[in-house]
Write a protein that holds these residues in place. Structure first.
Motif, PDB file in Angstrom:
ATOM      1  N   LYS A  18       0.835  -1.213   0.000  1.00  0.00           N
ATOM      2  CA  LYS A  18       0.000   0.000   0.000  1.00  0.00           C
ATOM      3  C   LYS A  18       0.864   1.255   0.000  1.00  0.00           C
ATOM      4  CE  LYS A  18      -4.659  -0.180   0.719  1.00  0.00           C
ATOM      5  NZ  LYS A  18      -4.861  -0.855  -0.464  1.00  0.00           N
ATOM      6  N   GLN A  19       1.853   1.221   0.869  1.00  0.00           N
ATOM      7  CA  GLN A  19       2.713   2.379   1.058  1.00  0.00           C
ATOM      8  C   GLN A  19       3.516   2.686  -0.215  1.00  0.00           C
ATOM      9  OE1 GLN A  19       2.441   3.891   3.924  1.00  0.00           O
ATOM     10  NE2 GLN A  19       4.050   5.438   3.705  1.00  0.00           N
ATOM     11  N   GLU A  20       3.951   1.618  -0.865  1.00  0.00           N
ATOM     12  CA  GLU A  20       4.768   1.799  -2.064  1.00  0.00           C
ATOM     13  C   GLU A  20       3.940   2.436  -3.185  1.00  0.00           C
ATOM     14  OE1 GLU A  20       8.407  -0.685  -3.083  1.00  0.00           O
ATOM     15  OE2 GLU A  20       6.895  -1.539  -4.391  1.00  0.00           O
ATOM     16  N   ASN A  21       2.634   2.159  -3.163  1.00  0.00           N
ATOM     17  CA  ASN A  21       1.782   2.731  -4.208  1.00  0.00           C
ATOM     18  C   ASN A  21       1.125   4.043  -3.771  1.00  0.00           C
ATOM     19  OD1 ASN A  21       2.326   0.657  -6.016  1.00  0.00           O
ATOM     20  ND2 ASN A  21       0.893  -0.690  -4.938  1.00  0.00           N
ATOM     21  N   SER A  22       1.500   4.529  -2.601  1.00  0.00           N
ATOM     22  CA  SER A  22       0.932   5.802  -2.131  1.00  0.00           C
ATOM     23  C   SER A  22       1.812   6.949  -2.609  1.00  0.00           C
ATOM     24  CB  SER A  22       0.863   5.810  -0.606  1.00  0.00           C
ATOM     25  OG  SER A  22       2.171   6.000  -0.088  1.00  0.00           O
ATOM     26  N   LYS A  23       1.451   8.165  -2.206  1.00  0.00           N
ATOM     27  CA  LYS A  23       2.259   9.315  -2.642  1.00  0.00           C
ATOM     28  C   LYS A  23       3.653   9.291  -2.006  1.00  0.00           C
ATOM     29  CE  LYS A  23       0.560  12.386   0.947  1.00  0.00           C
ATOM     30  NZ  LYS A  23      -0.096  13.517   1.382  1.00  0.00           N
ATOM     31  N   TYR A  24       3.822   8.487  -0.960  1.00  0.00           N
ATOM     32  CA  TYR A  24       5.133   8.460  -0.296  1.00  0.00           C
ATOM     33  C   TYR A  24       6.150   7.578  -1.040  1.00  0.00           C
ATOM     34  CZ  TYR A  24       2.570  10.663   3.460  1.00  0.00           C
ATOM     35  OH  TYR A  24       1.804  11.528   4.188  1.00  0.00           O
ATOM     36  N   ASN A  25       5.671   6.676  -1.866  1.00  0.00           N
ATOM     37  CA  ASN A  25       6.553   5.793  -2.645  1.00  0.00           C
ATOM     38  C   ASN A  25       7.547   5.028  -1.790  1.00  0.00           C
ATOM     39  OD1 ASN A  25       5.702   6.258  -5.348  1.00  0.00           O
ATOM     40  ND2 ASN A  25       6.487   8.348  -5.089  1.00  0.00           N
ATOM     41  N   GLY A  26       7.148   4.701  -0.576  1.00  0.00           N
ATOM     42  CA  GLY A  26       8.050   3.942   0.304  1.00  0.00           C
ATOM     43  C   GLY A  26       7.846   4.347   1.735  1.00  0.00           C
ATOM     44  N   GLY A  27       8.819   4.130   2.592  1.00  0.00           N
ATOM     45  CA  GLY A  27       8.689   4.481   4.004  1.00  0.00           C
ATOM     46  C   GLY A  27       9.725   3.776   4.851  1.00  0.00           C
ATOM     47  N   VAL A  28       9.371   3.619   6.123  1.00  0.00           N
ATOM     48  CA  VAL A  28      10.316   3.026   7.073  1.00  0.00           C
ATOM     49  C   VAL A  28       9.675   1.796   7.713  1.00  0.00           C
ATOM     50  CG1 VAL A  28      11.720   3.463   9.135  1.00  0.00           C
ATOM     51  CG2 VAL A  28      11.094   5.373   7.636  1.00  0.00           C
ATOM     52  N   LEU A  29      10.324   0.647   7.577  1.00  0.00           N
ATOM     53  CA  LEU A  29       9.868  -0.541   8.299  1.00  0.00           C
ATOM     54  C   LEU A  29      10.788  -0.664   9.507  1.00  0.00           C
ATOM     55  CD1 LEU A  29       8.047  -3.010   8.549  1.00  0.00           C
ATOM     56  CD2 LEU A  29       9.651  -4.279   7.127  1.00  0.00           C
ATOM     57  N   SER A  30      10.184  -0.526  10.681  1.00  0.00           N
ATOM     58  CA  SER A  30      11.015  -0.383  11.873  1.00  0.00           C
ATOM     59  C   SER A  30      10.678  -1.431  12.931  1.00  0.00           C
ATOM     60  CB  SER A  30      10.812   1.054  12.408  1.00  0.00           C
ATOM     61  OG  SER A  30      11.529   1.274  13.552  1.00  0.00           O
ATOM     62  N   ASP A  31      10.264  -2.630  12.477  1.00  0.00           N
ATOM     63  CA  ASP A  31       9.984  -3.704  13.444  1.00  0.00           C
ATOM     64  C   ASP A  31      11.213  -3.942  14.302  1.00  0.00           C
ATOM     65  OD1 ASP A  31       7.515  -4.054  12.394  1.00  0.00           O
ATOM     66  OD2 ASP A  31       8.015  -5.838  11.211  1.00  0.00           O
ATOM     67  N   GLU A  32      10.968  -4.403  15.516  1.00  0.00           N
ATOM     68  CA  GLU A  32      12.091  -4.674  16.419  1.00  0.00           C
ATOM     69  C   GLU A  32      13.037  -5.705  15.788  1.00  0.00           C
ATOM     70  OE1 GLU A  32      12.131  -4.875  21.248  1.00  0.00           O
ATOM     71  OE2 GLU A  32      10.487  -5.784  20.195  1.00  0.00           O
ATOM     72  N   MET A  33      14.267  -5.691  16.265  1.00  0.00           N
ATOM     73  CA  MET A  33      15.271  -6.574  15.652  1.00  0.00           C
ATOM     74  C   MET A  33      14.859  -8.047  15.694  1.00  0.00           C
ATOM     75  SD  MET A  33      18.863  -5.000  16.923  1.00  0.00           S
ATOM     76  CE  MET A  33      18.229  -4.183  18.351  1.00  0.00           C
ATOM     77  N   ILE A  90       4.238   7.225   7.563  1.00  0.00           N
ATOM     78  CA  ILE A  90       5.340   6.666   6.759  1.00  0.00           C
ATOM     79  C   ILE A  90       6.057   5.497   7.424  1.00  0.00           C
ATOM     80  CG2 ILE A  90       5.840   8.818   5.508  1.00  0.00           C
ATOM     81  CD1 ILE A  90       8.325   9.092   7.380  1.00  0.00           C
ATOM     82  N   MET A  91       5.677   5.170   8.665  1.00  0.00           N
ATOM     83  CA  MET A  91       6.457   4.136   9.360  1.00  0.00           C
ATOM     84  C   MET A  91       5.578   3.035   9.939  1.00  0.00           C
ATOM     85  SD  MET A  91       9.134   4.655  12.480  1.00  0.00           S
ATOM     86  CE  MET A  91       8.044   4.415  13.857  1.00  0.00           C
ATOM     87  N   LEU A  92       6.113   1.820   9.913  1.00  0.00           N
ATOM     88  CA  LEU A  92       5.427   0.707  10.573  1.00  0.00           C
ATOM     89  C   LEU A  92       6.393   0.105  11.581  1.00  0.00           C
ATOM     90  CD1 LEU A  92       2.934  -1.195  10.665  1.00  0.00           C
ATOM     91  CD2 LEU A  92       4.131  -2.648   9.033  1.00  0.00           C
ATOM     92  N   ARG A  93       5.970   0.037  12.844  1.00  0.00           N
ATOM     93  CA  ARG A  93       6.817  -0.584  13.865  1.00  0.00           C
ATOM     94  C   ARG A  93       5.981  -1.508  14.735  1.00  0.00           C
ATOM     95  NH1 ARG A  93      11.595  -0.629  16.556  1.00  0.00           N
ATOM     96  NH2 ARG A  93      11.545  -0.801  18.808  1.00  0.00           N
ATOM     97  N   ARG A  94       6.443  -2.755  14.857  1.00  0.00           N
ATOM     98  CA  ARG A  94       5.821  -3.680  15.792  1.00  0.00           C
ATOM     99  C   ARG A  94       6.909  -4.182  16.746  1.00  0.00           C
ATOM    100  NH1 ARG A  94       3.132  -6.038  11.183  1.00  0.00           N
ATOM    101  NH2 ARG A  94       5.205  -6.138  10.268  1.00  0.00           N
ATOM    102  N   THR A  95       6.543  -4.521  17.954  1.00  0.00           N
ATOM    103  CA  THR A  95       7.554  -5.017  18.888  1.00  0.00           C
ATOM    104  C   THR A  95       7.317  -6.500  19.176  1.00  0.00           C
ATOM    105  OG1 THR A  95       6.251  -4.482  20.826  1.00  0.00           O
ATOM    106  CG2 THR A  95       7.727  -2.759  20.017  1.00  0.00           C
ATOM    107  N   LYS A  96       8.356  -7.135  19.728  1.00  0.00           N
ATOM    108  CA  LYS A  96       8.238  -8.566  20.023  1.00  0.00           C
ATOM    109  C   LYS A  96       7.159  -8.812  21.078  1.00  0.00           C
ATOM    110  CE  LYS A  96      12.993  -9.697  18.933  1.00  0.00           C
ATOM    111  NZ  LYS A  96      14.327  -9.893  19.477  1.00  0.00           N
ATOM    112  N   VAL A  97       7.043  -7.881  22.015  1.00  0.00           N
ATOM    113  CA  VAL A  97       6.037  -8.063  23.069  1.00  0.00           C
ATOM    114  C   VAL A  97       4.645  -7.992  22.451  1.00  0.00           C
ATOM    115  CG1 VAL A  97       5.091  -7.024  25.175  1.00  0.00           C
ATOM    116  CG2 VAL A  97       7.566  -7.156  24.853  1.00  0.00           C
ATOM    117  N   GLU A  98       4.427  -7.009  21.573  1.00  0.00           N
ATOM    118  CA  GLU A  98       3.096  -6.877  20.948  1.00  0.00           C
ATOM    119  C   GLU A  98       2.727  -8.121  20.149  1.00  0.00           C
ATOM    120  OE1 GLU A  98       3.734  -2.185  20.043  1.00  0.00           O
ATOM    121  OE2 GLU A  98       3.372  -3.479  18.332  1.00  0.00           O
TER     122      GLU A  98
END
Ligand SMILES: Nc1ncnc2c1ncn2[C@@H]1O[C@H](COP(=O)(O)OP(=O)(O)OP(=O)(O)O)[C@@H](O)[C@H]1O
Length: 774
Positions: free
Chosen positions: A181-196, A425-433
């Motif tokens: 979705k994000q790649e096809n939006s006006k942002y053309n990308g973003g930040v995937l910031s899931d925990e390590m 622009i960012m998606l972040r999930r944590t291990k606890v979540e």
């Protein structure tokens, strides 16, 4: 005459302000997030007759992100003055004339009386400048209201991509849906910031697989992660993706070659080096020579920056090299949360080209641009207005008020704006979540505390007494910060002594090259990923990075070279110096000691041996990772463990990507190999080592994130056994104070929202006092 004089004085005052602006801008440039002056020099691999070429851009580019707040008196005055700039000269003179005449005085008197009657509401400079910006650029008014209104779609799962041989976990399918979705939006990308360790690589591979018509994708990764990307792609895509590893001497210099691949993998240092050769060239005996960068001449469909915080310093040549890539879609992968590092986020926003956040806007006309261009150091190349009249959108609306007010009032509002932008622009999930999806086993962290034996205690006491005496005299004279380099080196010695006295007593000679070996001037060990300062002193990349980051002085102006004590200037992201293998003689500490005769192990090494013996079991092998910051410590441990009958392998910074890959595979696949020795300088990030379930951290450090990252190497998807992390600490040494300090700092990270990580890493004079206070 008086009028003319008044005008002349006025114009002189204006010039004086410009000058002081230029100076203060230079000052604040030093305060940028890396807090050091980037060194532009680099050497081309294996060309002896190559000379260093300065990067003229780096010095020239002013950084509005660092302009002092408009609330500063200086800027306020200049703004007021400059209101005249658009008026014809005659009108300006009139005003100036009026102010001196009787009539003018009367008028002023009237105005003052009037003012007393109805005091005007005070408008902050921020609001005043915001209004000016909005007047010239009305489209900016709606940026935040629209972001606020933007509907963030509820998480949905994308279908499992055809051709992928690994089943994506539910949250990864949600991630894939968001990526598409994000790649096809006006942002053309973003930040995937899931925990390590939650599978950012896998999700990005799934995105590439979801539409093979779009290619090629360029992945830029740290050297240590390069082959891991290749392996993950090969293993999980059934050969559907053709991968080219752009690294090493035999890499292609033909643009057409790369177009035939779906994925091109390269490292930050290779990318930086090819860009520099293209942009600035290198000097040969025959003259200046430039070389076309293959990577910068391909139209990639997408660029992915793995461990994107590598470009956190937007002035670094690496950040410039990635910004110059040609791509339609841009992605950043990073496991570290961005909310706490606002300054660093700006560099990512610039790479992602998120409009209008990445642009500069003039408050006098409708000029706006992506680049900060002031060729004469004063006037905008586009509109001719002076620097002061240009604002970086991100800096104005987000950064400056947070720097000034923290999380209060206008700072809080700025913080809210950042949150709104990140949501888009960012998606972040944590291990606890996502614990249910991940099914990860528990992770237990313990500190093993031991005491020096008598001999170690004597040695340590004499070093400590000496260090404490020096430190106290610096405190008395009020020169702690001037002697920061000395103090830092002395702390390093105390830490080394707590590992094993030989690390101090038998360290390499002080010079920075010995028998072809590059010696780090901070740890006096063989340098890992050696880099050089402008004053030509060499250090392990990690040692000097920690030194730079731990210095607390805001302007960093007083930071000096630990060797020659002149102002330090070093580019932390420069390419490592290649060691000349012909004249290289490995100088392991083991070869300098008489290991067969009188050599004695240390309390800490024996504590490790004991732990490892206790893990041995008849029916299965329990694998362990041992981390140390000091390569000589790993050499001693290696020797001792082999004598005790353990099979070991070692990962060092000097290894090529292929050597690293082979070593990792050997450890993972060979059942007899129990212990993996990893230099923190080489393997702290981006390693997958989940065959092991035990982690031993030999030397504590006050930056807790280094240790968290180490633990994450084994506590990740694919781990089914409980993970135990043991941190060694010699109780009667500086180490126990470091652990206390670390706990204090970890609490700070959790308690504050505007505390950037750099601040946590710093060693303030108060921290130093705390370390020596026993
Ligand atoms: N759905 C899955 N099923 C099985 N294994 C998986 C799955 N997703 C990821 N893995 C494995 O988990 C490990 C961690 O994944 P990956 O390296 O992509 O994480 P990461 O978020 O990029 O980590 P880091 O931030 O440390 O680089 C890898 O070995 C990967 O193969």
């Amino acid at each position: 005459m008086v009028e003319e004089g008044g005008f002349i004085r006025r114009s002189r005052r204006r010039n004086a302000k410009r000058m002081s602006y230029a100076e203060s801008d230079e000052d604040v440039k030093q305060e940028s997030d890396t807090e050091y002056q980037p060194d532009a020099g680099v050497k081309k691999e294996s060309d002896e007759d190559v000379e260093i070429i300065e990067d003229p851009e780096i010095k020239k580019e002013e950084d509005p992100g660092e302009i002092p707040g408009p609330e500063s008196k200086e800027e306020q005055d200049v703004d007021d003055d400059d209101d005249d700039d658009d008026k014809p000269l005659s009108q300006r003179r009139k005003r100036s004339r009026g102010s001196g005449s009787k009539e003018g005085q009367q008028k002023r008197g009237k105005r003052q009386t009037k003012k007393k009657k109805e005091p005007k509401p005070k408008i902050s400079n921020f609001d005043r400048n915001t209004e000016k910006l909005f007047q010239q650029h009305p489209q900016l008014r709606s940026v935040f209201p629209e972001l606020q209104k933007a509907v963030i779609p509820a998480p949905e799962r994308a279908p499992q991509p055809a051709g992928m041989t690994i089943r994506l976990l539910p949250f990864q399918l949600e991630g894939l849906y968001w990526l598409e979705k994000q790649e096809n939006s006006k942002y053309n990308g973003g930040v995937l910031s899931d925990e390590m360790g939650m599978g950012k690589t896998i999700q990005m591979i799934a995105l590439i697989m979801s539409n093979l018509a779009h290619s090629p994708t360029l992945v830029v990764a740290p050297t240590v992660a390069l082959m891991q990307w290749k392996n993950e792609i090969d293993e999980h895509t059934g050969g559907a993706l053709k991968v080219y590893v752009f690294h090493g001497a035999n890499r292609t210099n033909n643009v057409a070659d790369l177009k035939g691949y779906q994925v091109v993998l390269t490292t930050y240092s290779v990318l930086e080096s090819v860009y520099r050769l293209q942009a600035y060239g290198f000097r040969r005996k025959t003259g200046l020579k430039k070389e076309r960068s293959v990577l910068h001449n391909v139209d990639f469909y997408r660029v992915v920056l793995d461990e994107a915080h590598n470009i956190k310093d937007r002035q670094s040549s690496t950040a410039k090299a990635v910004n110059e890539l040609r791509a339609q879609k841009r992605w950043c992968l990073t496991g570290t949360p961005l909310q706490n590092r606002i300054g660093e986020m700006y560099s990512l926003i610039r790479f992602l080209d998120v409009e209008p956040f990445s642009g500069y806007y003039c408050i006098k006309c409708d000029c706006n641009s992506k680049r900060w261009r002031f060729s004469d150091n004063m006037h905008c190349d586009h509109c001719g207005h002076v620097m002061m009249q240009h604002r970086s959108f991100f800096n104005h609306f987000m950064l400056k008020n947070i720097q000034q007010f923290g999380a209060e009032g206008p700072g809080y509002e700025a913080f809210q704006r950042i949150q709104v932008l990140l949501k888009s622009i960012m998606l972040r999930r944590t291990k606890v979540e996502r614990a249910d999806d991940l099914g990860l086993p528990p992770r237990i962290v313990t500190v093993r505390r031991d005491y020096f034996n008598e001999e170690e205690k004597d040695l340590y006491r004499s070093l400590y007494t000496d260090v404490k005496r020096k430190f106290n005299s610096y405190v008395e004279e009020g020169v702690v910060l001037n002697n920061y380099a000395n103090i830092f080196t002395l702390i390093t010695r105390m830490r080394q002594l707590a590992d094993h006295p030989d690390l101090v007593l038998k360290r390499l000679p002080g010079s920075d090259a010995s028998d072809g070996v590059i010696v780090c001037q901070l740890c006096n060990d063989e340098a890992e990923e050696p880099i050089e300062s402008k004053c030509h002193h060499r250090f392990c990349r990690l040692c000097i990075k920690e030194y730079v980051e731990s210095f607390m002085e805001e302007s960093q102006k007083r930071l000096t070279c630990p060797v020659c004590h002149i102002g330090l200037s070093i580019d932390l992201s420069q390419q490592s110096i290649e060691v000349d293998m012909d004249s290289f003689h490995k100088q392991s500490i083991v070869s300098r000691l008489n290991m067969q005769g009188t050599w004695r192990s240390s309390t800490k090494i024996e504590a490790l041996v004991e732990e490892l013996y206790n893990l041995r079991s008849d029916n299965r092998t329990i694998k362990s990772i041992v981390f140390s910051q000091f390569t000589s410590m790993l050499d001693l441990i290696d020797w001792r463990l082999k004598r005790a009958g353990f099979e070991t392998v070692k990962l060092q910074g000097s290894m090529s990507p292929t050597q690293r890959d082979e070593t990792i595979k050997y450890f993972m696949k060979n059942i007899r190999c129990e212990v993996f020795l990893v230099s923190l300088k080489a393997g702290g990030v981006a390693l997958n080592l989940c065959e092991a379930s035990q982690v031993f951290i030999m030397d504590p450090w006050w930056n807790p994130s280094v240790e968290w990252q180490s633990g994450d190497r084994v506590h990740r998807i694919g781990q089914y056994r409980p993970v135990k992390i043991t941190r060694f600490c010699i109780e009667d040494s500086i180490e126990s104070r470091i652990i206390e300090l670390q706990e204090k700092k970890a609490n700070m990270i959790n308690a504050t929202i505007n505390q950037d990580e750099a601040a946590i890493n710093r060693l303030t004079p108060g921290d130093l006092q705390f370390l020596f206070n026993n």
